[in-house]
Design a protein around this motif. Sequence first.
Motif, PDB file in Angstrom:
ATOM      1  N   THR A   1     -52.824 -24.780  28.366  1.00 24.48           N
ATOM      2  CA  THR A   1     -52.166 -23.059  27.956  1.00 24.48           C
ATOM      3  C   THR A   1     -51.309 -23.432  27.848  1.00 24.48           C
ATOM      4  OG1 THR A   1     -54.384 -21.779  27.607  1.00 24.48           O
ATOM      5  CG2 THR A   1     -52.606 -20.908  26.395  1.00 24.48           C
ATOM      6  N   ILE A   2     -49.986 -23.006  26.768  1.00 22.54           N
ATOM      7  CA  ILE A   2     -48.765 -23.448  27.068  1.00 22.54           C
ATOM      8  C   ILE A   2     -48.422 -22.418  26.244  1.00 22.54           C
ATOM      9  CG2 ILE A   2     -46.290 -24.444  27.107  1.00 22.54           C
ATOM     10  CD1 ILE A   2     -47.545 -26.993  26.589  1.00 22.54           C
ATOM     11  N   TYR A   3     -47.232 -21.144  26.935  1.00 23.06           N
ATOM     12  CA  TYR A   3     -46.796 -19.932  26.227  1.00 23.06           C
ATOM     13  C   TYR A   3     -44.956 -20.244  26.572  1.00 23.06           C
ATOM     14  CZ  TYR A   3     -51.449 -17.390  28.293  1.00 23.06           C
ATOM     15  OH  TYR A   3     -52.680 -17.538  28.434  1.00 23.06           O
ATOM     16  N   LEU A   4     -44.929 -19.717  24.949  1.00 24.05           N
ATOM     17  CA  LEU A   4     -43.750 -20.186  24.610  1.00 24.05           C
ATOM     18  C   LEU A   4     -42.669 -19.113  23.884  1.00 24.05           C
ATOM     19  CD1 LEU A   4     -43.957 -23.905  22.552  1.00 24.05           C
ATOM     20  CD2 LEU A   4     -43.516 -23.070  24.668  1.00 24.05           C
ATOM     21  N   ARG A   5     -41.564 -19.136  23.727  1.00 24.15           N
ATOM     22  CA  ARG A   5     -40.859 -17.860  23.320  1.00 24.15           C
ATOM     23  C   ARG A   5     -39.263 -18.483  22.495  1.00 24.15           C
ATOM     24  NH1 ARG A   5     -39.372 -17.151  28.644  1.00 24.15           N
ATOM     25  NH2 ARG A   5     -37.295 -16.425  29.325  1.00 24.15           N
ATOM     26  N   SER A   6     -39.060 -17.497  21.819  1.00 23.01           N
ATOM     27  CA  SER A   6     -37.411 -18.583  20.788  1.00 23.01           C
ATOM     28  C   SER A   6     -36.515 -16.983  21.809  1.00 23.01           C
ATOM     29  CB  SER A   6     -37.304 -17.623  20.025  1.00 23.01           C
ATOM     30  OG  SER A   6     -37.876 -16.085  19.803  1.00 23.01           O
ATOM     31  N   THR A   7     -35.123 -17.819  21.529  1.00 22.67           N
ATOM     32  CA  THR A   7     -34.371 -17.447  22.394  1.00 22.67           C
ATOM     33  C   THR A   7     -33.951 -15.415  22.407  1.00 22.67           C
ATOM     34  OG1 THR A   7     -33.162 -18.407  21.630  1.00 22.67           O
ATOM     35  CG2 THR A   7     -31.375 -17.057  22.580  1.00 22.67           C
ATOM     36  N   GLU A   8     -34.124 -15.114  21.467  1.00 21.39           N
ATOM     37  CA  GLU A   8     -33.908 -13.891  21.019  1.00 21.39           C
ATOM     38  C   GLU A   8     -34.908 -12.960  21.949  1.00 21.39           C
ATOM     39  OE1 GLU A   8     -32.721 -12.409  18.062  1.00 21.39           O
ATOM     40  OE2 GLU A   8     -30.860 -13.746  17.784  1.00 21.39           O
ATOM     41  N   GLU A   9     -36.189 -13.445  22.014  1.00 21.64           N
ATOM     42  CA  GLU A   9     -37.482 -12.718  22.510  1.00 21.64           C
ATOM     43  C   GLU A   9     -37.033 -12.064  23.439  1.00 21.64           C
ATOM     44  OE1 GLU A   9     -39.453 -10.442  21.769  1.00 21.64           O
ATOM     45  OE2 GLU A   9     -40.706 -12.233  19.833  1.00 21.64           O
ATOM     46  N   PHE A  10     -37.662 -10.682  23.870  1.00 27.75           N
ATOM     47  CA  PHE A  10     -38.156 -10.275  25.325  1.00 27.75           C
ATOM     48  C   PHE A  10     -39.702  -9.507  25.633  1.00 27.75           C
ATOM     49  CE2 PHE A  10     -37.496  -6.422  22.817  1.00 27.75           C
ATOM     50  CZ  PHE A  10     -38.472  -5.835  23.326  1.00 27.75           C
ATOM     51  N   ILE A  11     -40.590 -10.129  24.343  1.00 31.66           N
ATOM     52  CA  ILE A  11     -41.577 -10.412  25.093  1.00 31.66           C
ATOM     53  C   ILE A  11     -42.547 -11.645  25.440  1.00 31.66           C
ATOM     54  CG2 ILE A  11     -42.073  -8.403  23.458  1.00 31.66           C
ATOM     55  CD1 ILE A  11     -43.712 -10.450  22.155  1.00 31.66           C
ATOM     56  N   HIS A  12     -43.309 -11.586  26.010  1.00 32.23           N
ATOM     57  CA  HIS A  12     -43.551 -12.864  26.893  1.00 32.23           C
ATOM     58  C   HIS A  12     -44.355 -14.231  26.565  1.00 32.23           C
ATOM     59  CE1 HIS A  12     -46.761 -15.418  29.091  1.00 32.23           C
ATOM     60  NE2 HIS A  12     -46.191 -14.489  30.737  1.00 32.23           N
ATOM     61  N   HIS A  13     -44.442 -14.198  25.027  1.00 30.55           N
ATOM     62  CA  HIS A  13     -43.862 -14.707  24.347  1.00 30.55           C
ATOM     63  C   HIS A  13     -44.554 -15.333  22.540  1.00 30.55           C
ATOM     64  CE1 HIS A  13     -48.732 -14.473  24.781  1.00 30.55           C
ATOM     65  NE2 HIS A  13     -48.701 -14.916  23.676  1.00 30.55           N
ATOM     66  N   ASN A  14     -43.599 -15.806  22.117  1.00 30.28           N
ATOM     67  CA  ASN A  14     -44.230 -15.771  20.267  1.00 30.28           C
ATOM     68  C   ASN A  14     -44.918 -16.634  19.227  1.00 30.28           C
ATOM     69  OD1 ASN A  14     -40.376 -15.282  19.980  1.00 30.28           O
ATOM     70  ND2 ASN A  14     -42.470 -13.862  20.031  1.00 30.28           N
ATOM     71  N   LEU A  15     -45.133 -17.970  20.815  1.00 35.95           N
ATOM     72  CA  LEU A  15     -46.035 -18.691  20.615  1.00 35.95           C
ATOM     73  C   LEU A  15     -47.073 -20.035  21.807  1.00 35.95           C
ATOM     74  CD1 LEU A  15     -47.160 -20.580  18.305  1.00 35.95           C
ATOM     75  CD2 LEU A  15     -45.426 -22.581  18.936  1.00 35.95           C
ATOM     76  N   VAL A  16     -48.531 -19.365  21.385  1.00 34.15           N
ATOM     77  CA  VAL A  16     -49.868 -20.180  22.601  1.00 34.15           C
ATOM     78  C   VAL A  16     -49.499 -21.231  21.686  1.00 34.15           C
ATOM     79  CG1 VAL A  16     -51.665 -19.195  23.674  1.00 34.15           C
ATOM     80  CG2 VAL A  16     -49.643 -17.563  22.959  1.00 34.15           C
TER      81      VAL A  16
END
Length: 388
Positions: A73-88
């Motif tokens: 699994t890979i947990y990804l996020r975008s630049t402005e995000e502060f929660i753990h991820h936007n995409l798993v």
Amino acid sequence: MTDRKDMTLTSSGFFVSQEVPITCDDPTPTPQAPAPDILRCAYMELVVTDLAQSRRFYVDILGLYVTEEDDETIYLRSTEEFIHHNLVLRKGDVAAVAAFSYRVRAAEDLDKAVAFFTELGCEVRRREDGFVKGIGDSVRVIDPLGFPYEFFHQTDHVERMSWRYDLHIPGELVRLDHFNQITPDVPRAVKYMQDLGFRVTEDIQDEEGTVYAAWMRRKPTVHDTAMTGGDGPRMHHVCFATHEKHNILAICDKLGALRRSDMIERGPGRHGVSNAFYLYLRDPDGHRVEIYTQDYYTGDPDNPVITWDVHDNQRRDWWGNPVVPSWYTDGSLVLDLDGNPQPVRARTDSSEMAVTIGADGFSYTRPEEGEESMPEWKQGEYKLGHQL
């Protein structure tokens, strides 16, 4: 959904009206239990068949930030995000969507989600430690349309990367913007989503009232999700926003330089619906990803609903460029709560592709002139055989 006589035609060529109750032949019942207070679309869990290839696409090409990863699994996020991820990205045998996930305002809203969907007769599961890393107490359901929805409030916080200009790339993706779902009966989907607290911002109809798609929001933008008419339940796309048009052009240039231009399915262009600048890509498994910027504010309580004529060739692309057939026909499978692909039901209402670019379809630029408003050399672009 709304009679044309109750709409106002604007100088831009679309209609506006105030949102009205949705009528459909097979409505979902409205629960007595209150709906959970949804803040926004928060993340999507995607199943991919080759984790390394998917990592190259989402991290090396699109520049999403890795929060954490392992062999599965890979947990990804975008630049402005502060929660753990936007995409798993989760490795699996069948490429599909495991969850459309929404953040709710308070922990108590999870109890509301359980009551709301239990009353609808939906399958409901809850895990206090979450279904994925970084997310706490969560509720997952198979909603009345067959989609796997998740609701959560508690999440691990991570560093927001907005100030890390040393790491930014020309095509920086700044936030998760929306989902787009494919479903056979759009009015039924809209009525259920309104019960869940969503508001319609735009839709596509014909003069007879057939609804081909509808855009709905919780946050004050054009949409957190859209319902597109077609064989479903399937996922049409997941969308990340950029700051400016030049970010999208930079992604196109990068894909060209890497000799990966075949990942571009449609665009770049300007939508009529949403007014946003867009680009559609396909990841290594065929999951569709939109890159999107410059839509508009919708937060006022009397924000008007925009209705587009299905035959207006500027609804999908403001510049009148044709839509590739795959954009209408292809979508990702969605999973049940045990990880099995959901069966797909056929749409029985008219197809947007058939009524606009099929053999007997037509489009127009200026409605008073009909199809003849387009020059002869351009009319053929909108016929399916010519596109192929």
